[in-house]
Design a protein around this motif. Structure first.
Motif, mmCIF file in Angstrom:
data_model
loop_
_atom_site.group_PDB
_atom_site.id
_atom_site.type_symbol
_atom_site.label_atom_id
_atom_site.label_comp_id
_atom_site.label_asym_id
_atom_site.label_seq_id
_atom_site.Cartn_x
_atom_site.Cartn_y
_atom_site.Cartn_z
ATOM 1 N N ARG A 189 0.823 -1.222 0.000
ATOM 2 C CA ARG A 189 0.000 0.000 0.000
ATOM 3 C C ARG A 189 0.852 1.266 0.000
ATOM 4 O O ARG A 189 0.492 2.264 -0.604
ATOM 5 C CB ARG A 189 -0.927 0.003 1.213
ATOM 6 N N GLU A 190 1.999 1.231 0.679
ATOM 7 C CA GLU A 190 2.815 2.434 0.848
ATOM 8 C C GLU A 190 3.965 2.548 -0.147
ATOM 9 O O GLU A 190 4.663 3.550 -0.173
ATOM 10 C CB GLU A 190 3.350 2.497 2.278
ATOM 11 N N GLY A 191 4.183 1.488 -0.935
ATOM 12 C CA GLY A 191 5.233 1.534 -1.946
ATOM 13 C C GLY A 191 6.641 1.419 -1.398
ATOM 14 O O GLY A 191 7.544 2.104 -1.856
ATOM 15 N N THR A 192 6.831 0.551 -0.407
ATOM 16 C CA THR A 192 8.177 0.323 0.123
ATOM 17 C C THR A 192 8.654 -1.088 -0.271
ATOM 18 O O THR A 192 7.938 -1.837 -0.929
ATOM 19 C CB THR A 192 8.222 0.516 1.654
ATOM 20 N N ARG A 193 9.860 -1.432 0.141
ATOM 21 C CA ARG A 193 10.503 -2.681 -0.258
ATOM 22 C C ARG A 193 9.730 -3.908 0.226
ATOM 23 O O ARG A 193 9.186 -3.920 1.331
ATOM 24 C CB ARG A 193 11.922 -2.713 0.295
ATOM 25 N N LEU A 194 9.734 -4.962 -0.585
ATOM 26 C CA LEU A 194 9.071 -6.221 -0.271
ATOM 27 C C LEU A 194 10.115 -7.322 -0.119
ATOM 28 O O LEU A 194 11.043 -7.412 -0.925
ATOM 29 C CB LEU A 194 8.107 -6.607 -1.394
ATOM 30 N N LEU A 195 9.965 -8.172 0.888
ATOM 31 C CA LEU A 195 10.898 -9.271 1.124
ATOM 32 C C LEU A 195 10.120 -10.551 1.393
ATOM 33 O O LEU A 195 9.272 -10.592 2.290
ATOM 34 C CB LEU A 195 11.797 -8.975 2.333
ATOM 35 N N SER A 196 10.412 -11.578 0.607
ATOM 36 C CA SER A 196 9.828 -12.904 0.814
ATOM 37 C C SER A 196 10.945 -13.893 1.102
ATOM 38 O O SER A 196 12.094 -13.677 0.717
ATOM 39 C CB SER A 196 9.085 -13.365 -0.441
ATOM 40 N N SER A 197 10.592 -14.991 1.741
ATOM 41 C CA SER A 197 11.554 -16.040 2.043
ATOM 42 C C SER A 197 10.944 -17.381 1.649
ATOM 43 O O SER A 197 9.787 -17.664 1.967
ATOM 44 C CB SER A 197 11.881 -16.039 3.538
ATOM 45 N N TYR A 198 11.738 -18.213 0.975
ATOM 46 C CA TYR A 198 11.274 -19.513 0.509
ATOM 47 C C TYR A 198 12.352 -20.550 0.768
ATOM 48 O O TYR A 198 13.494 -20.214 1.084
ATOM 49 C CB TYR A 198 10.933 -19.462 -0.991
ATOM 50 N N GLU A 199 11.988 -21.814 0.588
ATOM 51 C CA GLU A 199 12.921 -22.907 0.807
ATOM 52 C C GLU A 199 12.819 -23.873 -0.373
ATOM 53 O O GLU A 199 11.720 -24.204 -0.813
ATOM 54 C CB GLU A 199 12.543 -23.619 2.110
ATOM 55 N N THR A 200 13.965 -24.322 -0.873
ATOM 56 C CA THR A 200 13.977 -25.283 -1.970
ATOM 57 C C THR A 200 13.665 -26.679 -1.443
ATOM 58 O O THR A 200 13.613 -26.898 -0.235
ATOM 59 C CB THR A 200 15.347 -25.312 -2.675
ATOM 60 N N ARG A 201 13.502 -27.608 -2.371
ATOM 61 C CA ARG A 201 13.248 -29.005 -1.980
ATOM 62 C C ARG A 201 14.374 -29.557 -1.105
ATOM 63 O O ARG A 201 14.132 -30.394 -0.243
ATOM 64 C CB ARG A 201 13.103 -29.882 -3.230
ATOM 65 N N ASP A 202 15.593 -29.081 -1.327
ATOM 66 C CA ASP A 202 16.716 -29.571 -0.511
ATOM 67 C C ASP A 202 16.984 -28.679 0.703
ATOM 68 O O ASP A 202 18.060 -28.726 1.295
ATOM 69 C CB ASP A 202 17.971 -29.762 -1.354
#
Length: 137
Positions: free
Chosen positions: A101-114
């Protein structure tokens, strides 16, 4: 850091490879991206939901390219663009929703199969999205 550009590689298929594909992000990197400017890549999101923001130019660090299979990176990128922030905690999830909504940085975290953890960061101006390992930060 290298531009992640699956649609411009001869070795990268037009559709997602099957699970357990031997392709890595290194296979998805176009030749000599530092020598010529290229437009941002448009990735079709097949998640059933529309992207919530533009991801801009896609970049990947060398360590992430060596560690993350292309299919896993693209799946995570689709989730990121759809507003599924992955493994972040509740506070960071709420911060990302506010950032939309405010137009700031986005950070996601994911994990691979290994079990390799990686992040996807979209800059506040939505011009660049980077796939990286936490150790690259």
């Amino acid at each position: 850091m290298t531009q992640f550009n699956p649609t411009r590689s001869n070795r990268y298929p037009d559709t997602l490879p099957p699970p357990n594909s031997p392709l890595s992000l290194a296979d998805a990197i176009g030749p000599e991206p530092h020598r010529r400017p290229t437009p941002p890549v448009v990735i079709e999101l097949l998640t059933g939901s529309l992207p919530r923001f533009q991801v801009g130019r896609l970049m990947v660090t060398a360590a992430a390219a060596a560690s993350i299979a292309a299919d896993e990176a693209l799946q995570a990128l689709r989730r990121h663009a759809a507003g599924d922030w992955g493994l972040v905690g509740a506070e960071d999830w709420a911060a990302n929703d506010l950032a939309l909504r405010e137009g700031t940085r986005l950070l996601s975290s994911y994990e691979t199969r290994d079990k390799t953890v990686f992040w996807i960061i979209t800059e506040a101006d939505r011009s660049v999205t980077t796939i990286l390992l936490p150790s690259d930060y």
